[in-house]
Scaffold this motif. Structure first.
Motif, short mmCIF file in Angstrom:
data_model
loop_
_atom_site.label_atom_id
_atom_site.label_comp_id
_atom_site.label_asym_id
_atom_site.label_seq_id
_atom_site.Cartn_x
_atom_site.Cartn_y
_atom_site.Cartn_z
N SER A 414 0.86 -1.18 0.00
CA SER A 414 0.00 0.00 0.00
C SER A 414 0.89 1.23 0.00
N SER A 415 0.29 2.39 0.02
CA SER A 415 1.08 3.62 0.06
C SER A 415 1.79 3.78 1.40
N GLN A 416 1.32 3.03 2.42
CA GLN A 416 1.94 3.11 3.75
C GLN A 416 3.13 2.15 3.91
N GLY A 417 3.07 0.99 3.26
CA GLY A 417 4.14 0.03 3.43
C GLY A 417 3.75 -1.34 2.93
N ILE A 418 4.28 -2.40 3.55
CA ILE A 418 3.97 -3.76 3.14
C ILE A 418 3.54 -4.59 4.35
N LYS A 419 2.79 -5.63 4.08
CA LYS A 419 2.40 -6.61 5.09
C LYS A 419 2.64 -8.00 4.53
N VAL A 420 3.18 -8.87 5.36
CA VAL A 420 3.42 -10.26 4.98
C VAL A 420 2.14 -11.05 5.23
N THR A 421 1.73 -11.84 4.28
CA THR A 421 0.52 -12.67 4.44
C THR A 421 0.87 -13.96 5.17
N ALA A 422 -0.15 -14.72 5.53
CA ALA A 422 0.06 -16.01 6.20
C ALA A 422 0.90 -16.93 5.30
N LEU A 423 0.61 -16.94 4.00
CA LEU A 423 1.40 -17.73 3.06
C LEU A 423 2.83 -17.19 2.97
N GLY A 424 2.96 -15.88 3.01
CA GLY A 424 4.27 -15.25 2.85
C GLY A 424 5.23 -15.53 3.98
N LYS A 425 4.72 -15.91 5.17
CA LYS A 425 5.61 -16.18 6.30
C LYS A 425 6.62 -17.27 5.97
N ALA A 426 6.22 -18.22 5.14
CA ALA A 426 7.13 -19.30 4.76
C ALA A 426 8.29 -18.79 3.91
N PHE A 427 8.12 -17.59 3.35
CA PHE A 427 9.12 -17.04 2.43
C PHE A 427 9.63 -15.69 2.92
N ILE A 428 9.61 -15.50 4.23
CA ILE A 428 9.93 -14.19 4.78
C ILE A 428 11.39 -13.79 4.52
N ARG A 429 12.29 -14.79 4.49
CA ARG A 429 13.68 -14.47 4.16
C ARG A 429 13.80 -13.97 2.73
N ASN A 430 13.02 -14.54 1.82
CA ASN A 430 13.03 -14.10 0.43
C ASN A 430 12.46 -12.69 0.29
N ILE A 431 11.43 -12.39 1.08
CA ILE A 431 10.85 -11.05 1.06
C ILE A 431 11.87 -10.02 1.55
N CYS A 432 12.55 -10.36 2.64
CA CYS A 432 13.59 -9.46 3.14
C CYS A 432 14.69 -9.24 2.10
N ALA A 433 15.01 -10.29 1.35
CA ALA A 433 16.09 -10.20 0.36
C ALA A 433 15.80 -9.17 -0.73
N VAL A 434 14.51 -8.92 -1.01
CA VAL A 434 14.15 -7.93 -2.01
C VAL A 434 14.62 -6.53 -1.59
N PHE A 435 14.63 -6.29 -0.27
CA PHE A 435 15.01 -4.97 0.25
C PHE A 435 16.49 -4.91 0.65
N ASP A 436 17.19 -6.01 0.47
CA ASP A 436 18.61 -6.09 0.84
C ASP A 436 19.44 -5.48 -0.28
N LYS A 437 19.73 -4.19 -0.16
CA LYS A 437 20.45 -3.47 -1.21
C LYS A 437 21.82 -4.08 -1.48
N LYS A 438 22.50 -4.51 -0.43
CA LYS A 438 23.84 -5.08 -0.61
C LYS A 438 23.76 -6.38 -1.42
N LEU A 439 22.77 -7.21 -1.09
CA LEU A 439 22.60 -8.47 -1.80
C LEU A 439 22.20 -8.22 -3.25
N GLN A 440 21.28 -7.27 -3.45
CA GLN A 440 20.82 -6.98 -4.81
C GLN A 440 21.95 -6.38 -5.66
N ASP A 441 22.75 -5.48 -5.06
CA ASP A 441 23.87 -4.89 -5.80
C ASP A 441 24.90 -5.93 -6.18
N ALA A 442 25.09 -6.92 -5.27
CA ALA A 442 26.05 -7.99 -5.56
C ALA A 442 25.52 -8.96 -6.60
#
Length: 454
Positions: A414-442
């Motif tokens: 949303s315009s305020q931010g993001i929320k992880v769904t019940a399904l998304g909890k299984a992939f929370i490390r992957n969601i965090c990785a999207v915002f990991d600038k160092k990982l994405q730059d590498a």
């Protein structure tokens, strides 16, 4: 997309996010001890009086090698090493004390390892008594330690309880005999029951069991067996971790092959089975990989959105300063990270010269701090509010990935931010990785850096 296809897609090597930036992406060239001391005194001055500080003490010794373990450890049966190690930790703490202008207020203290109960009750009493001699205790202080059921005696528990420890974490991993034999972690159920009953008899307020899924020879039947034993003992908390197969880092794991491990889809099925059983027993899913009974403070912190995460994992103590003492320990001074020398002898030799044994670290930029706080929101509250620096740091690919994850049902935006769904909890490390600038730059998902997400 089916859950099976999502698991196959996202079972990539990504960080566990006990810090941001993660250790492989620290800027080591800019690190030096003088700047580190300035960073830690700044964090201390800002947070000591109100929040207090956290201490982690790494006690690396074990009498035998558990082959699954990726921690920094030293295998020996020679207990004469205890005295010198205790004296070195106290000398390191004394160096930090000299830089503080007031008595530290200890909010959180955790003994990890290795096997902290490798040390005798007398050694632990000596360590903690002298460590706290020049400190104040926060009114809501929480002291905890990790113990091996086979060598954590009633005396260990009583001595530490008398020193203020109210939480104990027992490393179980799995109750199946074949699995235990394969990972060289043989501990009969009766011994675990005895340790649990001793802790309750003494008065410990919270008992945690560490369990692992994805171990060699684990099956759905063995997970059910383990969970049936959990039902009998009913610890207050459960940490149900994904096994990290990193034989290039932990040579002991070469004692079995990938053929002995469950595949990614089956591995996730083991977790879902365990999770379902824990839910049936009255446990609530907390954060990532953690479960708690409703009377435990971990559940209360999660419900009140007061959960915190640091190098020790999930905690109810939201401090800005974590000082790590001992070989390989990592400190978090809010604005900087630092890690001690990993080899015991090197650590001891450096401390003997009356200087800190930190050998690498990272100073956080404003963008680093914003991303760090954003990831903490995802990991601890399953939601995060947009931050201008976080938003600016996102590459075009990140927006594409977020849109894909939204369409897959893993998160809401949303315009305020993001929320992880019940399904998304299984992939929370992957969601965090999207915002990991160092990982994405590498632009890497190297299996030599991180364990797989699922």
């Amino acid at each position: 997309m089916t859950l099976e296809n999502l698991i196959k897609k996202y079972d990539l090597p990504v960080p566990r996010y006990t810090s941001y930036p993660t250790v492989p992406f620290w800027d080591l060239e800019k690190f030096d001890n003088q700047k580190w001391i300035k960073a830690i005194t700044r964090a201390f001055n800002e947070s000591n009086t109100e929040k207090g500080i956290s201490l982690y003490i790494h006690l690396p010794y074990c009498e035998s090698l558990c082959t699954y373990c990726g921690c920094n450890k030293r295998i020996t049966k020679n207990h004469l090493v205890e005295e010198k190690y205790v004296e070195t930790v106290l000398a390191e703490w004394d160096i930090y004390l000299r830089h503080f202008k007031q008595r530290p207020v200890i909010r959180e203290l955790h003994l990890g390892g290795g096997t902290p109960t490798f040390f005798s009750p007398q050694s632990l009493n000596n360590l903690i008594t002298r460590l706290l001699a020049d400190c104040e205790l926060h009114p809501q202080h929480e002291f905890s330690f990790e113990g091996h059921p086979n060598n954590t005696t009633f005396e260990h528990m009583q001595v530490l309880f008398d020193l203020g420890f109210k939480r104990i974490s027992l490393g179980i991993q799995d109750f199946d005999e074949k699995v235990q034999k394969t990972i060289n972690r043989i501990q009969p159920f009766d011994r675990v029951r005895e340790a649990t009953e001793n802790a309750r008899k003494i008065g410990y307020e919270s008992i945690n069991f560490d369990l692992i899924y994805g171990l060699p020879h684990q099956t759905r039947a063995s997970i059910e067996k383990t969970m049936d034993f959990i039902k009998l003992l009913r610890p207050d908390r459960i940490a149900f971790y994904s096994y990290a197969h990193v034989p290039w880092k932990s040579p002991g794991q070469r004692g079995y092959s990938t053929d002995d491990l469950p595949g990614n889809v089956e591995k996730r099925a083991l977790y879902e089975l365990g999770k379902a059983k824990l839910s049936e027993f009255g446990y609530y899913d907390i954060g990532m990989d953690h479960f708690s009974l409703p009377q435990d403070d971990l559940y209360k912190a999660a419900k009140n959105k007061a959960l915190h995460r640091n190098f020790m994992g999930y905690t109810i103590c939201n401090t800005d300063l974590l000082i790590g003492l001992g070989a390989s320990s990592i400190s978090d001074a809010k604005y900087a990270y630092a890690q001690n020398a990993k080899k015991v002898e090197t650590y001891q030799e450096i401390i003997a010269t009356d200087v800190l044994a930190t050998f690498k670290g990272h100073f956080l930029s404003d963008t680093d701090l914003s991303i760090k706080n954003f990831l903490l929101g995802i990991l601890c509250k399953e939601e995060a509010t947009w931050d201008q620096l976080v938003f600016k740091s996102l590459a075009t690919k990140a927006f594409t990935d977020l849109k894909t994850m939204k369409n897959e049902g893993l998160l809401l935006t949303s315009s305020q931010g993001i929320k992880v769904t019940a399904l998304g909890k299984a992939f929370i490390r992957n969601i965090c990785a999207v915002f990991d600038k160092k990982l994405q730059d590498a632009n890497t998902h190297s299996s030599e850096l991180f364990s797989k997400a699922i």
